[in-house]
Design an enzyme around this catalytic site. Sequence first.
Site, PDB file in Angstrom:
ATOM      1  N   PHE A 221       0.908  -1.230   0.015  1.00  0.00           N
ATOM      2  CA  PHE A 221       0.028  -0.205  -0.116  1.00  0.00           C
ATOM      3  C   PHE A 221       0.733   1.247   0.000  1.00  0.00           C
ATOM      4  CE2 PHE A 221       0.820  -0.169   4.497  1.00  0.00           C
ATOM      5  CZ  PHE A 221       0.650   1.185   5.051  1.00  0.00           C
ATOM      6  N   LYS A 222       1.977   1.151   0.373  1.00  0.00           N
ATOM      7  CA  LYS A 222       2.795   2.330   0.445  1.00  0.00           C
ATOM      8  C   LYS A 222       3.335   3.037  -1.021  1.00  0.00           C
ATOM      9  CE  LYS A 222       3.700   1.230   4.899  1.00  0.00           C
ATOM     10  NZ  LYS A 222       4.923   1.001   5.377  1.00  0.00           N
ATOM     11  N   ASP A 223       2.869   1.955  -2.063  1.00  0.00           N
ATOM     12  CA  ASP A 223       2.991   2.791  -3.341  1.00  0.00           C
ATOM     13  C   ASP A 223       2.129   3.804  -3.695  1.00  0.00           C
ATOM     14  OD1 ASP A 223       5.188   1.004  -4.279  1.00  0.00           O
ATOM     15  OD2 ASP A 223       3.951  -0.628  -4.556  1.00  0.00           O
TER      16      ASP A 223
ATOM     17  N   THR B 221       8.042   0.514   3.540  1.00  0.00           N
ATOM     18  CA  THR B 221       8.324   1.869   3.037  1.00  0.00           C
ATOM     19  C   THR B 221       9.668   1.817   2.142  1.00  0.00           C
ATOM     20  OG1 THR B 221       7.039   2.782   4.797  1.00  0.00           O
ATOM     21  CG2 THR B 221       8.769   4.271   3.873  1.00  0.00           C
TER      22      THR B 221
END
Length: 469
Positions: free
Chosen positions: A111-113, A144
């Site tokens: 999800f960090k993308d 991250t």
Amino acid sequence: MRYISTRGQAPALNFEDVLLAGLASDGGLYVPENLPRFTQEEIASWAGLPYHELAFRVMRPFVEGSIADADFRRILEETYGEFAHAAVAPLRQLGGNEWVMELFHGPTLAFKDFALQLLGRLLDHVLVKRGERVVIIGATSGDTGSAAIEGCRRCDNVDIFILHPHQRVSEVQRRQMTTILGENIHNIAIEGNFDDCQEMVKASFADQSFLKGTRLVAVNSINWARIMAQIVYYFHAALQLGGPARSVAFSVPTGNFGDIFAGYLARNMGLPISQLVVATNRNDILHRFMSGNQYVKETLHATLSPSMDIMVSSNFERLLFDLHGRSGSAIAELMDRFRQGGGFSVEQDRWSEARKLFDSLAVSDEQTCQTIAEVFASTGEVLDPHTAIGVKAARECRRSLDIPMVVLGTAHPVKFPEAVEQAGVGKALELPAHLSDLFSREERSTVLPNDLAAVQGFVSQHGNRGKPL
């Protein structure tokens, strides 16, 4: 849009300056002075928009005055055009009114993308305009780092140094960082835990003299742009499930409180969210606060969900700021008490206010594996351990079966084969095509002691494309 510090003593900044500042000069975190609010009719009109256009509508107020609309639209279209799924953040149903929002279709499978692919492009845009060069120092508990490196590796005006806890991230997570090679990319394995890495980043922001005049920029979730980008997918999920005409609940695997704080902001911006579930592992400081008003630092433990092996949740300060009537002096006093004594409670009425929206659960490794096995048996879906914790917490804490419950699917299970194997799931997991040769790629990293001077000396020596700063 102006931004103010949670500790009240730093100057207010515009978006461009906040993007480059990261941590405020008084040690606080930047938040918008006034949060934009959308009407139900306005939100409803966004149904069916492509993800990048929805992102433009939600985030435009935050960057207004700093980035032209045409430039921002182009940046967003480029960012989310690189995701592997046409829906960008597709929903997959697990059970009755229970969904997983898959946030792992970006280039590094996490999800960090959503935030870091955008952050890299925003930095490039601003630095080219200003003619500046910066140093990024970031700490990662797993995801991250690779997302930040992937997002910033093409930036001509950035040197990036990522700290991760030595031998405390999964092999896939490590290789995703250490196999991206470039003169401006530096991976540092710290002989300590994630909190040690995070403390070094904060200390480096507090005293940047070792950089000899170069500006330091944050990519951790203390950077407001990270939070801003994550608000969007709450709107995206709600619109898929009948919002804003009906409310939605979310269960969020979280260690640093950034991802779930974005949901809290979405609610305050007008999105009907009835419940936010803090889903965490054995490192349960957030659960102990939400369930018993005890925010107390304890020993950090390594778990099967390493991205949440965090004991000090940086973004929690942003929620505390709101709970204390946005009083910077109150937050400065509270954080000072935490630093000196290792813990605090808040007044009962403030805690009760938080409990109106938030519930929480701490999930053990054994329960994590059990949930992975149960979901696979009932649906054929393989969950990563963090998402499994989100599912377990959703099922234990859910207030209403009539309200759709969305679990944030934070990472692809291929990144965590140990947990999947321990769960007894027999399904073979394969890396996506763009990572198929990951285990044969050359790695490059440096192991350093848990020592701030050693890390800052390394940064000073290797910045500016390998030339001393």
